[in-house]
Enzyme design. Sequence first.
Site, PDB file in Angstrom:
ATOM      1  N   ARG A   1       0.807  -1.230   0.000  1.00  0.00           N
ATOM      2  CA  ARG A   1       0.000   0.000   0.000  1.00  0.00           C
ATOM      3  C   ARG A   1       0.838   1.277   0.000  1.00  0.00           C
ATOM      4  O   ARG A   1       0.449   2.292   0.599  1.00  0.00           O
ATOM      5  CB  ARG A   1      -0.974   0.028   1.189  1.00  0.00           C
ATOM      6  CG  ARG A   1      -1.997  -1.057   1.185  1.00  0.00           C
ATOM      7  CD  ARG A   1      -2.945  -1.011  -0.017  1.00  0.00           C
ATOM      8  NE  ARG A   1      -3.673  -2.259  -0.074  1.00  0.00           N
ATOM      9  CZ  ARG A   1      -3.263  -3.322  -0.792  1.00  0.00           C
ATOM     10  NH1 ARG A   1      -2.185  -3.267  -1.542  1.00  0.00           N
ATOM     11  NH2 ARG A   1      -3.953  -4.435  -0.781  1.00  0.00           N
TER      12      ARG A   1
ATOM     13  N   SER B   1     -10.543   0.614   3.827  1.00  0.00           N
ATOM     14  CA  SER B   1      -9.766   0.378   5.055  1.00  0.00           C
ATOM     15  C   SER B   1      -9.081   1.653   5.545  1.00  0.00           C
ATOM     16  O   SER B   1      -8.524   2.414   4.759  1.00  0.00           O
ATOM     17  CB  SER B   1      -8.673  -0.664   4.798  1.00  0.00           C
ATOM     18  OG  SER B   1      -9.281  -1.901   4.493  1.00  0.00           O
TER      19      SER B   1
ATOM     20  N   GLU C   1      -3.667   3.918   6.480  1.00  0.00           N
ATOM     21  CA  GLU C   1      -3.580   3.722   5.026  1.00  0.00           C
ATOM     22  C   GLU C   1      -4.142   4.974   4.338  1.00  0.00           C
ATOM     23  O   GLU C   1      -3.624   5.450   3.338  1.00  0.00           O
ATOM     24  CB  GLU C   1      -4.401   2.485   4.618  1.00  0.00           C
ATOM     25  CG  GLU C   1      -4.393   2.224   3.126  1.00  0.00           C
ATOM     26  CD  GLU C   1      -5.051   0.890   2.765  1.00  0.00           C
ATOM     27  OE1 GLU C   1      -4.862  -0.105   3.501  1.00  0.00           O
ATOM     28  OE2 GLU C   1      -5.762   0.857   1.755  1.00  0.00           O
TER      29      GLU C   1
END
EC number: 1.3.1.98
Length: 303
Positions: A176, A226, A296
């Site tokens: 990520r 998320s 994130e």
Amino acid sequence: MNKPALAVELQPLLQGSVRVNESMALHTTWRIGGPADLFVDPVGREDIRQAVEFARSKELPITVIGNGSNLLVKDGGIRGMVIKVGRGLAYITVDGTLIRAGAGLTLPELAAAARRAGLGGFEFAAGIPGSLGGALVMNAGAINGCTADVLQSAVVLDHQNRFITLPKEEFGFAYRTSNLQKTGTICVETCWQGIPRDPAVIEQETREYLSRRKALQPQGFPNVGSIFKNPPGDSAGRLIEAAGGKGLKVGGAEVSHKHANWILNVGNATARDVLTLIEQVKRRVMDRFGILLHLEVRVLGED
Ligand SMILES: Cc1cc2nc3c(=O)[nH]c(=O)nc-3n(C[C@H](O)[C@H](O)[C@H](O)COP(=O)(O)OP(=O)(O)OC[C@H]3O[C@@H](n4cnc5c(N)ncnc54)[C@H](O)[C@@H]3O)c2cc1C
């Protein structure tokens, strides 16, 4: 800063539009965010080059966004210029196993084009609502693949304001993340390498994958997917749930009852609500497991 005067000066240089005090809530999937001083919606890469040159000449900070599906924009908004790489750069061409697409195209659009052309490797992209530029920055992905697996190269605007093509090795992809998060370099075009595969098989797999996602993910309220990255060998959702985080609420922001790593905007949430809730969740997980969760989602703007 005289924002209307800047917009009047910039507008004739561009094909796309320039707006003043644009609410960023209109450009984030969370529907949260204060105003951007100058908001540029470019049509084509030349607009982006012109806008960047203009911002530099006026010493305005530049922020680039894609589909806003991984962004928390703070309530005070964003100073300087925001450039949205979106529908004005949403072209796509397929040549054999290579797909070339503007950075404003979305991952589901890329996946659909690949499927029609009988090219596999993009099945993961079907359910992720980001732009291709945002996908490069985040190395967007899921259990069945990620951006780094199929990207071949991308065209970016370098610091001398020239368009250059970089091979995928230059992007420093990891879980990520990519080095675009540090450099702030703007991506305008992407090139992807597909693997020949039966379209009917791709179709079937994609349908199953999307229905699995639908069953696991909260529906019905604005969100950004998320919130935290999964810590090595564990899942942020599992940790938050075990720490009693499900259903925690601050103002209009609520930790989903269905998936604890998602925060939903259940009614006029502010960025302050979300940030307070994020701190509460992090504290619970730290107190219970001694694990520090890392975001994130990208946070932009000022309070
Ligand atoms: C319902 C839902 C499900 C999701 N599921 C997943 C998932 O399964 N896997 C996953 O990885 N993510 C998922 N996400 C998160 C998100 O879609 C991805 O992170 C996506 O890659 C973000 O792309 P974006 O265009 O929305 O970028 P934005 O949110 O607009 O921006 C993200 C970052 O990229 C930068 N950026 C954007 N475009 C450019 C550009 N052209 N050039 C340079 N910098 C740029 C921004 O400055 C920012 O730092 C989900 C989000 C939602 C809402």
